[in-house]
Structures are given as structure tokens and as C-alpha cells.
Design an enzyme around this catalytic site. Structure first.
Site, PDB file in Angstrom:
ATOM      1  N   GLY A 282      33.813  65.468  84.859  1.00 47.81           N
ATOM      2  CA  GLY A 282      35.318  65.155  84.498  1.00 47.81           C
ATOM      3  C   GLY A 282      36.067  64.434  85.723  1.00 47.81           C
ATOM      4  N   HIS A 283      35.254  63.975  86.655  1.00 47.54           N
ATOM      5  CA  HIS A 283      35.894  63.353  87.867  1.00 47.54           C
ATOM      6  C   HIS A 283      34.673  62.312  88.241  1.00 47.54           C
ATOM      7  CE1 HIS A 283      37.742  62.765  91.815  1.00 47.54           C
ATOM      8  NE2 HIS A 283      38.708  63.135  91.106  1.00 47.54           N
ATOM      9  N   PHE A 284      34.579  61.211  87.837  1.00 49.91           N
ATOM     10  CA  PHE A 284      34.871  60.579  86.730  1.00 49.91           C
ATOM     11  C   PHE A 284      33.705  60.266  85.930  1.00 49.91           C
ATOM     12  CE2 PHE A 284      38.206  59.725  89.761  1.00 49.91           C
ATOM     13  CZ  PHE A 284      39.474  60.225  89.062  1.00 49.91           C
TER      14      PHE A 284
ATOM     15  N   VAL B  55      33.035  60.532  91.218  1.00 51.01           N
ATOM     16  CA  VAL B  55      33.525  60.491  92.653  1.00 51.01           C
ATOM     17  C   VAL B  55      33.569  61.713  92.984  1.00 51.01           C
ATOM     18  CG1 VAL B  55      35.635  59.717  94.115  1.00 51.01           C
ATOM     19  CG2 VAL B  55      34.624  58.292  92.222  1.00 51.01           C
TER      20      VAL B  55
END
Length: 154
Positions: A57-59, A64
Site C-alpha cells: 500500500g505504500h505505494f 517507498v
């Protein structure tokens, strides 16, 4: 490896870290610690891989490592050397108290090896303060000062 004064610098592998820290996957943020000088300084090593859960989810299209996890890696490195320096006679926990001056200069991405340099600034009783820097390929990617408190683990 030895420093100029002839002190032997030590290391802790992943199995040793799991004896020192209560953290486990997916929240154990360091893979090993090298160049340990008591509770004065050390270098934590984090091999950043794409299969870590936060990258979902990041990203998803441009992964990252979250800055908060970089700071957590700093805190775990500092905490592990504090507990190790206290010795087996004093089982302890280290609680994260403050983060000051946190700066993130460059993204940390899968494939990077994050080197977390921690240096003790002061110790007063059970309170410790560390200057921390994260480097990838010799370039500073993050920095912060963290304060922690050691407590006996009952």
C-alpha cells in the site's frame, strides 16, 4: 574489526536480535547490527525487499519505505545495543520516548541496503538519547535524534 584504541567492535546476527528485541516479522526492522561499541554506537543493517507487507500500500506503483519505519529501525538498533550492554543479569525493555529533528532526504526503495548509524549522545539514569542517520550507498537518506527509556522486564 578494531578501532584506533584497539577496542574490538562486535556484531549481532538475526538470531541474536530476536533474543534482544521483542519485535518479530513484520515489525522487526533490522536484519543485523555491526560495529557495536557497547551502548555508545553501532550500525544496524536493513535489507529492503519488495516482499515486505508495507509495500502493498505504500505505494504499489512506486514502492517507498515509510519514513516512520525508518525511524523504527533506528530505534530498534539503539534499543538492541542498550539491552545488549545491560547484560543477561538485567533483562530489560527499551521504550521509545521522543523523536526530534527527523528529516527524510531521499526515498528508500526495494533493493536498497539501509545502514542505520546510531551514536549515543547522553545517558542519564535509565534515559538515553541517540543521534541516528540512515544511509544508502553512502548517501544520507534520513536522520533523527531519538530518546528511549530502559525498564526492567518483570
Amino acid at each position: 574489526m578494531a578501532d584506533v584504541a584497539g577496542t574490538t567492535l562486535e556484531a549481532v546476527d538475526i538470531m541474536g536480535l530476536m533474543k534482544l528485541l521483542p519485535h518479530r516479522y513484520p515489525f522487526l526492522m533490522i536484519d543485523r547490527i555491526i560495529d557495536i561499541d557497547g551502548d555508545n554506537s553501532a550500525i544496524g543493517v536493513k535489507n529492503v525487499t519488495i516482499n515486505e507487507p508495507h509495500f502493498l500500500g505504500h505505494f504499489p506503483d512506486q514502492p517507498v519505505m515509510p519514513g516512520v519505519l525508518i525511524v523504527e529501525a533506528m530505534a530498534q538498533t539503539a534499543g538492541a545495543i542498550c539491552i545488549r550492554a545491560a547484560g543477561a543479569s538485567k533483562p530489560s525493555l527499551v521504550y521509545f520516548l521522543t523523536i526530534d529533528g527527523a528529516k527524510f532526504r531521499k526515498p528508500v526503495v526495494p533493493g536498497d541496503q539501509l545502514m542505520i548509524h546510531v551514536r549515543k549522545l547522553r545517558k542519564r539514569g535509565n534515559l538515553l538519547k541517540f543521534a541516528c542517520e540512515g544511509l544508502v550507498d553512502g548517501q544520507k537518506v534520513a536522520e533523527a535524534e531519538i530518546q528511549a527509556m530502559m525498564v526492567e522486564n518483570d
